[in-house]
Design a protein around this motif. Sequence first.
Motif, short mmCIF file in Angstrom:
data_model
loop_
_atom_site.label_atom_id
_atom_site.label_comp_id
_atom_site.label_asym_id
_atom_site.label_seq_id
_atom_site.Cartn_x
_atom_site.Cartn_y
_atom_site.Cartn_z
N VAL A 211 14.21 71.17 33.25
CA VAL A 211 14.61 72.52 33.63
C VAL A 211 16.12 72.60 33.69
O VAL A 211 16.82 71.58 33.74
N ARG A 212 16.63 73.83 33.67
CA ARG A 212 18.07 74.08 33.80
C ARG A 212 18.31 74.74 35.14
O ARG A 212 17.76 75.80 35.44
N ALA A 248 27.61 70.42 34.25
CA ALA A 248 27.01 71.66 33.77
C ALA A 248 27.59 72.01 32.41
O ALA A 248 28.69 71.57 32.05
N ASP A 249 26.82 72.80 31.63
CA ASP A 249 27.35 73.22 30.33
C ASP A 249 28.49 74.22 30.56
O ASP A 249 28.58 74.88 31.59
N GLY A 250 29.33 74.33 29.56
CA GLY A 250 30.55 75.11 29.72
C GLY A 250 30.36 76.61 29.66
O GLY A 250 31.28 77.35 30.01
N THR A 251 29.20 77.08 29.22
CA THR A 251 29.00 78.53 29.06
C THR A 251 28.22 79.14 30.22
O THR A 251 28.70 80.05 30.90
N LEU A 254 24.95 75.68 33.77
CA LEU A 254 23.63 75.18 34.15
C LEU A 254 23.58 73.67 33.96
O LEU A 254 24.14 73.13 33.00
N ARG A 255 22.90 73.00 34.89
CA ARG A 255 22.73 71.55 34.79
C ARG A 255 21.28 71.22 34.47
O ARG A 255 20.35 71.90 34.93
#
Length: 371
Positions: A211-212, A248-251, A254-255
Amino acid sequence: MPKIFPTTTGLIAAGLTLLSCAGCTSEPAASPVPDGTLVDVVTIHRAGGRTSSFDGVLRPRRDIALGFKTGGRVLALTVQVGDHVRAGQVLARLTRTEAIADAGQARAELAAATAEAIRAGDAARRASGLDGIGALSAADVHDRALTASAAAAKRDAARAAFERSRVTLADAVLVAPEDGVVTERAAESGTVVDAGGVVVRLAAGSPEIEVRLPERARLAGGTMADASFWSAPDMIAEARLRLVGPAADGTLRLRTARFTVLGDVSAIPFNSSATLTLRLPDPKATIRVPLTALGAQGSQPHVWTLSSGANGGGNGGGNRVHRQPVHLVDLRGDDAIVSGLPDGQRIVASGGDTLSEGQHVVVAGSVAGGN
């Protein structure tokens, strides 16, 4: 004859005599005195706290892409998608005609090089010392020694080539590195593949749900959740948090989190959609307790909680009480609404005014408690 009426003094004396005689025959049984203060207890229960749901995907813990270490033409694939395989099981083979021929050539070259090395070595040993007696010149002796060294080097090179051909021959067989399930066949019989190209994909390890999570989510290791699946709406499985990605992603910020599924979900195909409902403890959740269970030390209300020692709980020994501060939320009739107590905690229902910290108590009875 005049009647004689017993006096009050005589009656008392007679009664004492009878009591003393009764004492001579039997003694009244003494009531057992409990080793500790007798208390009533209540076990409190409440709902499991807050919940949060996230959509995810059922994935294997490890997704292993398998390929040959050498290129060639695929001779056969011995497994199908969905097959359960064991470690060491053969999954595919390459056409080995050329590899077998190369191995035979390498073996022959090794035999020839070995014979040449033996011949040159013998010649060098026979020539050693002949220059001292004039039978051979020093240059001839030196040349024979160099020839022997070169022959030995060619033999070692031929042996290495032979070992390499054997490895190449072994690399034409693809085996499973561990137990798992085949999830993809990326090649078919007759296909020419490059070294390292994916031929079979294997899912290994326990199934997990990926999951994110938003970056504000703070989950402790081992957080439990309930997993449901879109393809099997009647199935619910427990899942435990294994890891949360460190970044987390840069956009979307979210992890990625991975929850290990504890139940049997072998009937659910990998990459299926799932919904994960987290079980999050709520420290502010309220709970109903008897009003008689509340005490006060200064302005801070508290209850007495029970902890069981080595001798166990229930109606036996080993129970000791501890003062637990609580927050009083509301009063409702004979009950109080408080927060700060965990689910399933045993507390003293009444009589706490005479207790002290760590005091040993004996449970006289249990009272059903709840919300």
